[in-house]
Motif scaffolding. Structure first.
Motif, short mmCIF file in Angstrom:
data_model
loop_
_atom_site.label_atom_id
_atom_site.label_comp_id
_atom_site.label_asym_id
_atom_site.label_seq_id
_atom_site.Cartn_x
_atom_site.Cartn_y
_atom_site.Cartn_z
N HIS A 50 -12.37 29.26 -54.35
CA HIS A 50 -11.90 28.12 -53.54
C HIS A 50 -10.42 28.23 -53.18
CE1 HIS A 50 -15.75 26.48 -54.50
NE2 HIS A 50 -15.46 26.19 -55.75
N GLU A 51 -9.86 29.38 -53.30
CA GLU A 51 -8.45 29.55 -52.91
C GLU A 51 -8.34 29.54 -51.39
OE1 GLU A 51 -4.82 32.83 -53.29
OE2 GLU A 51 -6.59 32.95 -54.58
N TRP A 52 -7.34 28.77 -50.89
CA TRP A 52 -7.11 28.69 -49.45
C TRP A 52 -6.60 30.03 -48.94
CZ3 TRP A 52 -2.65 29.40 -46.62
CH2 TRP A 52 -2.71 29.05 -45.28
N VAL A 53 -7.17 30.48 -47.82
CA VAL A 53 -6.78 31.76 -47.24
C VAL A 53 -5.97 31.55 -45.96
CG1 VAL A 53 -7.63 33.91 -46.22
CG2 VAL A 53 -8.76 32.94 -48.24
N THR A 113 -5.80 28.81 -42.06
CA THR A 113 -6.35 27.73 -41.25
C THR A 113 -6.37 28.19 -39.80
OG1 THR A 113 -5.52 26.03 -42.76
CG2 THR A 113 -6.09 25.35 -40.52
N PHE A 160 -16.31 34.45 -48.22
CA PHE A 160 -15.43 33.48 -47.57
C PHE A 160 -16.29 32.37 -46.96
CE2 PHE A 160 -13.24 37.55 -47.43
CZ PHE A 160 -12.00 37.23 -47.98
N ARG A 161 -15.70 31.16 -46.91
CA ARG A 161 -16.38 30.01 -46.33
C ARG A 161 -15.46 29.38 -45.30
NH1 ARG A 161 -16.66 27.15 -50.41
NH2 ARG A 161 -15.17 25.49 -49.99
N GLU A 219 -14.57 26.24 -43.24
CA GLU A 219 -14.77 24.80 -43.20
C GLU A 219 -14.81 24.30 -41.76
OE1 GLU A 219 -15.44 23.15 -45.74
OE2 GLU A 219 -14.76 24.36 -47.43
N SER A 226 -10.40 25.56 -41.92
CA SER A 226 -9.83 26.14 -43.14
C SER A 226 -10.74 27.25 -43.64
CB SER A 226 -9.67 25.07 -44.21
OG SER A 226 -8.73 24.10 -43.81
N VAL A 269 -11.50 29.52 -46.83
CA VAL A 269 -11.27 29.54 -48.27
C VAL A 269 -12.12 30.63 -48.89
CG1 VAL A 269 -10.70 27.08 -48.38
CG2 VAL A 269 -13.06 27.82 -48.67
N ASN A 313 -14.80 31.94 -51.15
CA ASN A 313 -16.04 31.38 -51.66
C ASN A 313 -16.61 32.18 -52.83
OD1 ASN A 313 -18.03 29.31 -51.43
ND2 ASN A 313 -19.44 30.81 -50.55
#
Length: 1372
Positions: A876-879, A881, A917-918, A920, A924, A926, A928
């Motif tokens: 769940h780390e932000w990569v 936007t 990766f996911r 949003e 965003s 993030v 996954n």
């Protein structure tokens, strides 16, 4: 006595005196086995040496079979019993008590060269103590000659043999009992060792421990454990493919201790247990080279090969047969079950293949069931792309693209319509033509052109289409498109679609019929511009004035329908017209009074259905009739402009009566009425005069501006006769009132994208009463944006008009691209009186353009910038936007992920990264997954788009974009050593410094600096043959080299190796990567030593030059015979130095060499002899090269202490010798200077001594002649007065001085002369009387001291000289 525990059988083995070669006896000294036992224990300090020193059969390190029987066993028939006995104890493998089969057969056979193919030759026979089913086989470089029945062992001839080419064939026979070893369960007893101790009590109680497990002692130490009774038990799982296939366990047996000489002593002994892991069929096969992607052209012939799939059995030692098949009911392709070749099996049409590719599921299965009695199989997806051929002709279809169904039949006839005189580039309407060629790329590209008699008036667009496109026919010459001139009002053109890449069947045709639409381009026209008509006075209503006046209009339909009307409206009180036929009629006959008006003028107007008009002028003359009643002359219908200052109307009246009488005199008066006050009349003249200006607006509207005044005309007769006449004053309206808007400002709004839509209405009024003056027209004052709008006027009622504000039909406002979204318009309301002043009123109109969500969103930037992340991201780390934009004011953007593609080194690696990766909905990105791994996938490509949920019109989606996520490497993988498959051997005697003796290989899955590996040796241990362990340093070094994706560590000799050590070196090599936080791993490798006992001597009956010249051929022949590597130590002569020169040419030369195998074993001289004798070709070559004898080499054992003492003593002696030489040298130098000093002293005396005249001139170089001028050699003058006393000299000095007399340069002397000597040396006189100065000086000194010798008187001699062959000017 405390005895050391030994493994049973050791003593009996030594005393058995087995009939085996000496090297084998030496090899088995390290074994401890139990004769006759059912065990399979092999304990050897050098297991690999034993395998190649002549033992007939041994356990292979890779299989549970005995090693293959070799042909050369037949050379030792008297040793077969021993070899068979050894085979019984060396064939054990890890199989839970399973015993390996053994061959029971002869190993030497013969075959005639004319034996036919398929003939039976012999049978392989083996026995298995467990009674298992046996499988036979044959391997080797020459095994292709034979075919073996795996069940019966029968061997038949497969390849023709030729005696002249091949006289000896070596093959290796194998037998397998098919028992699984890899799946041995944990806690299974593998083997039981037994160590006996002859002592009693606790001293005879033996306990066992495992000291070491090779390989990878650190990893595998816990893999086995031993019970108190000696049973070795498996403590972990085995894997042939993923772990080691061979283990060597070092077992220690230790007694319980006991007293020996009053001291408690513990005795122990060690043994080695070798365990071989046998591979079993427990793994599914594996496809190589995935993914499989191939291509094949459409319409290819049946059987065309597309690609080949290949699968292997991952059970390396099993290697079962792979059978291929396809899954599913796909009838286009087949796969060969044996070769894996996928070939075409059906008719292939690319256009009929969805997606232009076929996906085939191919299954590879092993022929035999696995150990679980299940089918071992694997499947893969094969993608076959169908490439295009130009096999289709472009066709035309009646549809709206893209909603076209190209499976329907094509259409060749089309129809459309267009207005006449349409502007150039105007497309023909109601024409939906789509041209389509199902081929691809250039094959689907075709040209469009127009043909036919009417083609010059049109053009076709586009002129080139790739695959599919909408076709339009455009007007190119509008002048010829005249509805009234073209017959049938239609034209025809032919569209040709031409595939220029095809020579045949290249074109298709479409006939287009274009119907012309009529427009109102003509006005109605009369034949004459003016007509003169007549009508009788007082004609009744309906009387036809004229019936032949008509107008014509060539337009059709409503545009040619004509209606008639009379103008002005005032004429309608008298005349009327039939609206359809144009016939002019009398409307009111009473108006036709000759006396009041004799001529009428009117305009006859013809109007078509679209409002275009034409007119002609009518002149209507009233024809008078004869009547007796007195009348007022004419009618008084007066038209005056509004506001005129004075209105004068002259009333004319006649009276047939005699005008001279009162009956004929007429008087005029105004009859009281509504407007009588506005006028006065002259009673005599009958002139009617207005009292002031007349205002049309003051007249009731219903009167239409007419003011009627009744004038009474009466004569003066009696009774008076009178008549009245109505004087109609038609006050013509004047445009003296300006229009007025109901509101000075209007505010409207309009949605974008709606051309021609109504925006709003404005209203204005005009108080003028005539239509011409109260008619209001609206227009928009030109300013910014006004050209986007139109305003149409319409009448609500008299004097009240409405302006309908609309958008231009050709303009659709686009809110998102308009710079001006609020328009400020000035609307003008105006009227005109046809020549008078124009009154204008203005109103301000604001038009607000309303946004409609009709624009698709877009991802910015496009394409998206690459995103770089490091592997091992946290969950769940932000990569990042992502950004998107939409030109609409109200929007709701949502990101959508369409697909993920995974790449590693630019190669698609399937679905490994699909959940990493996911994305949003808000853009965003993030992490996954916490398993993002650079080594698995270094680039992720996300296919995405954006959707606008508020979209009202159009496509709500953006274009598809590809986001690349570049994954960076993190140093998370330590170096991994590749398995060491070779055995390394070193011969210390000939191993020079920097000689490479071993090699390790390692790889690091990381990249960049993280994968750079450096090697280092962390530990070196030498294990001698007797089991002693010695830690050493600085013996070896490692050189790191890079080779593609691997790093090589070359193990080099760093210092001279001890040739007396026997055993093996164990090196621990460490590999460390180059990361900031480096990771490392280590491995162990063994380097076996070959000591001097294996040196073999080969005697040659040729000289040293011949041996050296033939050395290459000698090595080739020896290698051919022994299959080993030859290391030559020295080549020397066997004769001593006293051998005569004549015999040296035939001296015997001895070449000393080692015969070493790659597994670390070496050959003794007996084995070398046997192998050479068995190879006749190599033997004949060696004999021709001078080989005579092969034997052992006596290598004396070196004493290190004695050698060291000898070296030190030699160095001390050398130092003493150097000191002695230096002392002698210094003494010699001193004596030399003393002699020279004495010579100078003697020269001083000799310079004054002369028998006669002294010698003139300087001394002559090379002689002993001097004068008083001095010594030219020494470079200084002699002072005779200086004392040159001689010191006492030794006998050595006397000899040295007397040596001067040996120089003979003077003339011969008389034979009667008596030589004069000083001491033991004679002195001679020269003939010229010159006496040698030095001699004379010495003699004179002798006379002074001894008073014995007097020089003879020689008057005839003038000069004295001396000769000394040992003295020259340099000595002086």
């Amino acid at each position: 006595m405390i005895e050391q525990p030994i493994y049973s059988g050791r003593q009996s083995l030594r005393n058995s005196k087995l009939c085996c070669p000496p090297q084998n006896q030496a090899a088995i000294q390290g074994f401890h086995v139990t004769p006759g036992a059912a065990s399979n224990l092999v304990v050897a300090y050098n297991y690999k040496k034993l395998l190649t020193k002549g033992v007939g059969a041994a356990v292979s390190p890779q299989t549970n079979h005995p090693l293959p029987c070799c042909v050369w066993w037949s050379l030792w028939p008297n040793r077969m019993v021993w070899l068979t006995w050894m085979l019984l104890f060396m064939s054990h493998t890890l199989a839970s008590g399973n015993t390996a089969p053994q061959f029971k057969m002869n190993t030497t056979f013969s075959v005639a060269e004319d034996t036919p193919l398929g003939a039976w030759l012999f049978q392989l026979v083996a026995v298995d103590a467990d009674g298992d089913q046996l499988t036979y086989g044959m391997t080797g470089a020459e095994a292709y000659y034979f075919s073996v029945n795996s069940d019966t062992g029968n061997v038949t001839l497969k390849q023709t043999v030729d005696y002249e080419k091949t006289k000896l064939i070596r093959v290796e026979a194998t037998v397998d009992d098919q028992k699984n070893a890899q799946n041995t369960t944990i806690d299974s007893s593998i083997y039981t060792v037994l160590a006996k101790d002859e002592d009693t009590g606790s001293a005879g109680q033996v306990s066992y421990t495992i000291e070491e497990v090779i390989p990878n002692n650190e990893t595998n130490y816990q893999l086995f454990y031993i019970l108190f009774n000696g049973s070795v038990v498996l403590n972990g799982s085995l894997s042939y493919n993923n772990k080691s296939s061979f283990y060597r366990i070092k077992i220690s047996a230790r007694d319980g201790g006991g007293l020996w000489d009053g001291v408690i002593v513990y005795q122990k002994n060690t043994a080695y247990l070798s365990i071989t892991v046998v591979d079993v069929a427990d793994l599914d096969p594996q496809f190589l080279g995935e993914p499989y992607v191939g291509s094949v052209p459409e319409n290819s012939p049946l059987g065309t090969p597309v690609l080949t799939v290949l699968a292997i059995d991952r059970d390396k030692a099993v290697d079962d047969v792979i059978v291929y098949s396809s899954v599913g009911a796909h009838n286009m392709f087949t796969v060969n079950s044996t070769t894996g070749i996928i070939a075409l099996s059906g008719n292939l049409d690319r256009e009929g293949v969805p997606g232009e590719e076929v996906q085939l599921q191919v299954v590879a299965r092993e022929k035999k069931l696995n150990i679980y009695q299940q089918v071992a199989q694997v499947s893969t997806t094969v993608t076959i792309q169908v490439t295009d051929l130009n096999d289709n002709t472009p066709q035309f279809y009646w549809c709206e693209y893209p909603a076209c169904n190209f499976t329907d039949f094509p259409v060749s006839n089309f129809s459309g319509q267009i207005e006449e005189h349409a502007s150039p580039r105007t497309p023909v309407t109601n024409l939906s033509i789509v041209a389509y060629d199902p081929d691809k790329g250039l094959n689907g590209t075709f040209q469009l052109s127009l043909h036919g008699p009417d083609a010059f008036a049109f053009s076709v667009t586009p002129q080139q289409i790739v695959n599919v496109g909408t076709v339009q026919v455009l007007v190119s010459n509008s002048s010829v498109l005249d509805y009234e001139k073209i017959p049938n009002h239609s034209v025809t053109v032919e569209i040709v679609a031409n595939d220029t890449r095809k020579t045949t069947d290249c074109c298709s045709f479409a006939m287009v019929t274009i119907r012309l639409l009529d427009i109102n381009d003509h006005r109605p026209e009369f034949n004459q511009s003016e007509y003169k008509l007549h009508v009788l006075e007082e004609s009744p209503p309906g009387t036809i004035v004229s019936s032949g006046i008509t107008a014509t209009d060539p337009d059709s339909g409503i545009y040619g329908e004509i209606t008639y009307q009379l103008l002005p409206d005032s004429i309608l009180f008298t005349f009327t017209v039939n609206a359809s036929s144009g016939t002019v009629l009398v409307a009111n006959g009473s108006k036709l009074e000759w006396g009041s008006r004799s001529v009428y003028y009117a305009t006859l107007q013809a109007v078509d259905g679209d409002g275009l008009s034409g007119s002609t002028q009518l002149e209507i003359t009233v024809v008078d009739i004869n009547n007796n009643a007195p009348v007022v002359s004419g009618s008084y219908n007066v038209f005056i402009p509004e506001g005129q200052d004075t209105v004068r109307v002259q009333i004319q009246a006649t009276d047939k009566d005699d005008p001279e009488t009162n009956n004929g005199r007429l008087m005029f008066e105004i009859v009281p009425g509504s407007f009588s006050r506005n006028f006065t009349i002259d009673p005599k003249t009958g002139e009617l005069i207005s009292r002031g200006p007349l205002d049309r607006e003051a007249i009731p509207k219903e009167l239409g501006g007419n003011m009627m005044v009744t004038v009474l005309v009466h004569d003066l007769g009696i009774p008076q006769l009178n008549t009245t006449v109505n004087v109609t004053i038609n006050v013509e309206d004047k445009n003296d009132n300006a229009p007025r808007f109901n509101s000075s400002q209007y505010v409207f709004s309009v949605q974008e994208g709606l051309p021609g839509i109504s925006v709003g209405t404005v209203e204005a009024t005009d108080t003028d009463q005539t239509e011409i003056n109260y008619r209001i027209s609206f227009r928009i004052e030109s300013n910014t944006g006004s050209n986007n709008f139109l305003i149409l006027s319409s009448r609500l009622r008299a004097g009240w008009y409405q302006g309908n504000l609309r958008l231009d039909p050709d303009i659709a406002l686009d809110y998102d691209r308009l710079q001006q979204k609020l328009f400020h318009l000035t609307v003008q309301a105006e009227n005109s009186d046809f020549g008078g002043a124009v009154d204008i009123a203005t109103a301000l109109v604001q038009v607000q353009v309303l946004d409609v969500n009709d624009e698709p969103p877009a991802i910015v930037p496009s394409p998206p910038n690459d995103i770089r992340v490091l592997e091992n991201l946290t969950l769940h780390e932000w990569v990042a936007t992502l950004q998107a934009t939409d030109m609409d004011t109200k929007h709701l953007l949502v990101f959508q992920e369409l697909g993920v593609t995974c790449f590693n080194r630019s190669v698609n690696v399937g679905n490994v990264c699909h959940d990493w990766f996911r994305l949003e909905p808000n853009g965003s990105l993030v992490a996954n997954s916490s398993e993002i791994d650079y080594e698995v996938c270094d680039q992720v490509e996300l296919k995405l788009r954006v959707k606008d949920k508020f979209t009202q019109v159009g496509d709500p989606y953006s274009g598809n974009e590809t986001l690349r996520i570049i994954i960076g490497d993190v140093n998370d993988n330590p170096p991994v050593f590749l398995p060491i498959t070779n055995a390394f051997v070193v011969i210390p005697e000939i191993s020079a410094v920097n000689l490479q003796v071993a090699e390790v290989r390692a790889a690091d899955a990381d990249s960049g600096e993280n994968r750079v590996i450096t090697f280092a040796i962390s530990n070196v241990v030498f294990i001698s043959d007797n089991g002693q362990v010695q830690v050493l340093e600085n013996l070896f070094k490692v050189l790191t080299m890079a080779e593609k994706d691997l790093y090589l560590g070359n193990i080099l000799v760093a210092s001279n190796l001890d040739t007396s050590l026997k055993g093996q070196y164990q090196l621990k090599v460490e590999a460390k990567d180059g990361g900031k936080s480096p990771l490392s791993s280590s491995t162990s490798l063994d380097i076996f030593t070959v000591d001097k006992s294996y040196r073999v001597g080969l005697q040659f009956d040729t000289g040293l030059p011949e041996v050296q010249a033939n050395l290459g051929q000698i090595k080739v022949a020896l290698t051919m015979a022994t299959k080993s590597t030859i290391h030559v130590v020295t080549i020397k002569s066997l004769e001593n130095s006293s051998t005569s020169k004549s015999n040296r040419a035939t001296r015997k030369m001895l070449m000393e060499a080692y015969f070493v195998y790659s597994n670390g074993s070496a050959l003794m001289y007996e084995t070398v002899i046997t192998l050479i004798q068995s190879n006749t070709e190599a033997l004949s070559q060696l004999l021709s090269l001078g080989l005579s004898i092969i034997g052992p080499v006596d290598v004396p054992e070196t004493n290190t202490e004695k050698e060291l003492f000898g070296v030190i003593a030699g160095l001390a002696g050398a130092v003493l010798l150097i000191l002695f030489i230096m002392i002698i040298t210094l003494m010699s130098i001193r004596k030399s200077y003393v002699r020279k000093l004495k010579a100078l002293k003697a020269l001083k005396v000799a310079s004054n001594f002369s028998v006669s005249a002294p010698q003139q001139g300087p001394a002559i170089p090379g002689t002993n002649k001097y004068n008083t001028e001095g010594n030219p050699v020494l470079g200084f003058s002699l002072d005779p007065s200086a004392p040159l006393d001689f010191e006492d000299t030794t006998s050595y000095d006397a000899v040295s001085l007397n040596s001067l007399d040996e120089n003979t340069v003077d003339a011969p002397v008389n034979s009667s002369d008596t030589p004069i000597k000083l001491g033991r040396t004679e002195a001679r006189w020269r003939e010229d009387g010159w006496e040698e100065p030095l001699k004379a000086a010495l003699e004179n000194r002798s006379q002074d001291s001894d008073d014995k010798l007097q020089p003879p008187a020689l008057p005839s001699q003038k000069y004295l000289s001396f000769d000394n062959p040992s003295l020259d000017t340099t000595d002086l």
